[in-house]
Design a protein around this motif. Structure first.
Motif, PDB file in Angstrom:
ATOM      1  N   ALA A 154      66.808  26.905  84.910  1.00  0.00           N
ATOM      2  CA  ALA A 154      66.853  28.346  84.623  1.00  0.00           C
ATOM      3  C   ALA A 154      65.447  28.809  84.295  1.00  0.00           C
ATOM      4  N   THR A 155      65.035  29.904  84.928  1.00  0.00           N
ATOM      5  CA  THR A 155      63.690  30.415  84.706  1.00  0.00           C
ATOM      6  C   THR A 155      63.714  31.937  84.648  1.00  0.00           C
ATOM      7  N   GLY A 156      62.744  32.510  83.959  1.00  0.00           N
ATOM      8  CA  GLY A 156      62.648  33.966  83.851  1.00  0.00           C
ATOM      9  C   GLY A 156      61.283  34.369  83.345  1.00  0.00           C
ATOM     10  N   LYS A 157      60.952  35.645  83.476  1.00  0.00           N
ATOM     11  CA  LYS A 157      59.630  36.136  83.070  1.00  0.00           C
ATOM     12  C   LYS A 157      59.387  35.954  81.582  1.00  0.00           C
ATOM     13  N   ASP A 158      60.390  36.243  80.788  1.00  0.00           N
ATOM     14  CA  ASP A 158      60.218  36.211  79.334  1.00  0.00           C
ATOM     15  C   ASP A 158      60.890  34.999  78.693  1.00  0.00           C
ATOM     16  N   ALA A 159      61.142  33.967  79.485  1.00  0.00           N
ATOM     17  CA  ALA A 159      61.803  32.774  78.936  1.00  0.00           C
ATOM     18  C   ALA A 159      61.197  31.525  79.548  1.00  0.00           C
ATOM     19  N   ASP A 160      61.172  30.472  78.769  1.00  0.00           N
ATOM     20  CA  ASP A 160      60.665  29.199  79.275  1.00  0.00           C
ATOM     21  C   ASP A 160      61.639  28.618  80.295  1.00  0.00           C
ATOM     22  N   THR A 161      61.077  27.968  81.298  1.00  0.00           N
ATOM     23  CA  THR A 161      61.920  27.289  82.285  1.00  0.00           C
ATOM     24  C   THR A 161      62.511  26.039  81.660  1.00  0.00           C
ATOM     25  N   ARG A 162      63.801  25.820  81.891  1.00  0.00           N
ATOM     26  CA  ARG A 162      64.443  24.620  81.356  1.00  0.00           C
ATOM     27  C   ARG A 162      65.531  24.141  82.295  1.00  0.00           C
ATOM     28  N   ARG A 163      65.808  22.847  82.217  1.00  0.00           N
ATOM     29  CA  ARG A 163      66.898  22.288  83.016  1.00  0.00           C
ATOM     30  C   ARG A 163      68.204  22.577  82.305  1.00  0.00           C
TER      31      ARG A 163
ATOM     32  N   ALA B  10      82.754  24.264  81.293  1.00  0.00           N
ATOM     33  CA  ALA B  10      81.675  24.486  80.318  1.00  0.00           C
ATOM     34  C   ALA B  10      80.338  24.709  81.023  1.00  0.00           C
ATOM     35  N   GLN B  11      80.087  23.955  82.085  1.00  0.00           N
ATOM     36  CA  GLN B  11      78.840  24.126  82.831  1.00  0.00           C
ATOM     37  C   GLN B  11      78.771  25.507  83.484  1.00  0.00           C
ATOM     38  N   TRP B  12      79.882  25.923  84.091  1.00  0.00           N
ATOM     39  CA  TRP B  12      79.883  27.232  84.742  1.00  0.00           C
ATOM     40  C   TRP B  12      79.694  28.353  83.732  1.00  0.00           C
ATOM     41  N   LEU B  13      80.367  28.272  82.588  1.00  0.00           N
ATOM     42  CA  LEU B  13      80.248  29.321  81.576  1.00  0.00           C
ATOM     43  C   LEU B  13      78.819  29.410  81.039  1.00  0.00           C
ATOM     44  N   GLU B  14      78.172  28.252  80.865  1.00  0.00           N
ATOM     45  CA  GLU B  14      76.779  28.255  80.403  1.00  0.00           C
ATOM     46  C   GLU B  14      75.875  28.879  81.463  1.00  0.00           C
ATOM     47  N   LEU B  15      76.074  28.501  82.710  1.00  0.00           N
ATOM     48  CA  LEU B  15      75.266  29.033  83.818  1.00  0.00           C
ATOM     49  C   LEU B  15      75.468  30.542  83.934  1.00  0.00           C
ATOM     50  N   ASP B  16      76.714  30.978  83.893  1.00  0.00           N
ATOM     51  CA  ASP B  16      77.033  32.399  84.051  1.00  0.00           C
ATOM     52  C   ASP B  16      76.445  33.230  82.913  1.00  0.00           C
ATOM     53  N   ALA B  17      76.538  32.698  81.685  1.00  0.00           N
ATOM     54  CA  ALA B  17      76.014  33.420  80.532  1.00  0.00           C
ATOM     55  C   ALA B  17      74.504  33.604  80.630  1.00  0.00           C
ATOM     56  N   LEU B  18      73.805  32.630  81.168  1.00  0.00           N
ATOM     57  CA  LEU B  18      72.350  32.705  81.288  1.00  0.00           C
ATOM     58  C   LEU B  18      71.898  33.686  82.367  1.00  0.00           C
ATOM     59  N   CYS B  19      72.641  33.712  83.476  1.00  0.00           N
ATOM     60  CA  CYS B  19      72.175  34.469  84.642  1.00  0.00           C
ATOM     61  C   CYS B  19      72.815  35.840  84.811  1.00  0.00           C
ATOM     62  N   ARG B  20      73.872  36.104  84.089  1.00  0.00           N
ATOM     63  CA  ARG B  20      74.635  37.337  84.312  1.00  0.00           C
ATOM     64  C   ARG B  20      73.787  38.595  84.118  1.00  0.00           C
ATOM     65  N   ALA B  21      72.939  38.593  83.109  1.00  0.00           N
ATOM     66  CA  ALA B  21      72.148  39.789  82.808  1.00  0.00           C
ATOM     67  C   ALA B  21      70.974  39.964  83.765  1.00  0.00           C
ATOM     68  N   GLY B  22      70.668  38.974  84.572  1.00  0.00           N
ATOM     69  CA  GLY B  22      69.596  39.084  85.546  1.00  0.00           C
ATOM     70  C   GLY B  22      68.219  38.730  85.005  1.00  0.00           C
ATOM     71  N   GLU B  23      68.134  38.366  83.727  1.00  0.00           N
ATOM     72  CA  GLU B  23      66.840  38.028  83.143  1.00  0.00           C
ATOM     73  C   GLU B  23      66.406  36.605  83.514  1.00  0.00           C
ATOM     74  N   ARG B  24      67.360  35.777  83.872  1.00  0.00           N
ATOM     75  CA  ARG B  24      67.050  34.409  84.292  1.00  0.00           C
ATOM     76  C   ARG B  24      67.705  34.132  85.636  1.00  0.00           C
ATOM     77  N   LYS B  25      67.043  33.316  86.414  1.00  0.00           N
ATOM     78  CA  LYS B  25      67.598  32.910  87.701  1.00  0.00           C
ATOM     79  C   LYS B  25      67.528  31.400  87.842  1.00  0.00           C
ATOM     80  N   LEU B  26      68.280  30.906  88.817  1.00  0.00           N
ATOM     81  CA  LEU B  26      68.377  29.466  89.028  1.00  0.00           C
ATOM     82  C   LEU B  26      67.401  28.970  90.083  1.00  0.00           C
ATOM     83  N   VAL B  27      66.862  27.809  89.823  1.00  0.00           N
ATOM     84  CA  VAL B  27      66.142  27.038  90.832  1.00  0.00           C
ATOM     85  C   VAL B  27      66.980  25.794  91.087  1.00  0.00           C
ATOM     86  N   ILE B  28      67.426  25.616  92.324  1.00  0.00           N
ATOM     87  CA  ILE B  28      68.289  24.485  92.674  1.00  0.00           C
ATOM     88  C   ILE B  28      67.443  23.450  93.395  1.00  0.00           C
TER      89      ILE B  28
END
Length: 239
Positions: free
Chosen positions: A137-146, A205-223
């Motif tokens: 997960a990465t974003g302009k105002d957030a550190d990238t993390r696995r 649990a994985q999907w809910l965590e992923l969805d919560a992070l990306c739903r607002a559009g501030e973070r996106k996924l790198v696969i």
């Protein structure tokens, strides 16, 4: 007459003694052979069908060589990360046919989720169905993390025309099943099509965590493609 009879008795007694000694020797030899052991892999607990095997679930125990079968698994590494096809009893010797090497279908606690396009920043172009990938997960105002410590399984990779990306004349999954790394690599190189949709096997649990992070559009996924996808073959040459 008595002398002849005594000689006969002596010869018979000697023969019986020799047979008795030989019988005892063969019995002892058989017992020694039976007591010779060989280490095989067994579950530490009951494992239901559809569960992914981890190192904590299994151990090696000695069994009599007389009970050993050629399809019993002797190397713990051969079953780590694989999925049980049938239920496995505690301390039951593991047999090769009871495990599935590649899991396109979701596991016991998983579901297949199509990752929304707006959640994705980039996808490794070489990923295919059956691969293992890491999610970042990465974003302009957030550190990238696995997102998750473990890699997750790709259920399918499709083009905008909803066509599975692969080489139609030489599907990479056939090469995967045969453990042919060279042919699998060639199939990937020959496959055409821009990745439009990625389906992943995730737990709730994985999907809910992923969805919560990306739903607002501030973070996106790198696969990202994971070398865990090739671990099975390497152990089969392994694993």
């Amino acid at each position: 007459m008595n002398r002849k009879r005594n000689a006969t008795i002596a010869v018979t007694a000697a023969a019986l003694s020799a047979l008795l000694v030989y019988g005892i020797y063969m019995l002892q030899l058989r017992q020694i052979r039976f007591q010779e052991t060989i280490a095989v892999v067994v579950p530490k607990r009951f494992i239901p069908a559809g569960e992914q095997v981890t190192a904590e679930m299994v151990e090696s125990i000695p069994i009599a060589k007389a009970s050993y079968r050629a399809d019993m698994i002797r190397d713990v590494g051969e079953v780590i990360g694989m999925e049980s096809v049938v239920p496995l009893g505690q301390q039951e010797p593991m047999l090769a046919w009871k495990f599935d090497r590649y899991r396109l279908l979701p596991g016991k606690t998983e579901s297949t989720f199509q990752i929304p396009k707006e959640y994705v920043l980039s996808v490794a172009s070489g990923i295919r169905a059956g691969d293992k990938v890491f999610l970042y997960a990465t974003g302009k105002d957030a550190d990238t993390r696995r997102l998750f410590a473990e890699a997750v399984t790709v259920a399918s990779v499709r083009t905008s025309a909803n066509v599975e990306i692969d080489d139609p004349d030489n599907p990479h999954l056939f090469a995967m099943a045969e453990g042919d790394l060279e042919n699998m690599y060639a199939s990937r190189r020959s496959a055409n099509g821009a990745i439009d949709a990625v389906n992943l096997n995730l737990t709730e649990a994985q999907w809910l965590e992923l969805d919560a992070l990306c739903r607002a559009g501030e973070r996106k996924l790198v696969i990202a493609f994971s070398s865990d996808s090739l671990a099975v073959e390497e152990q089969g040459e392994r694993p």
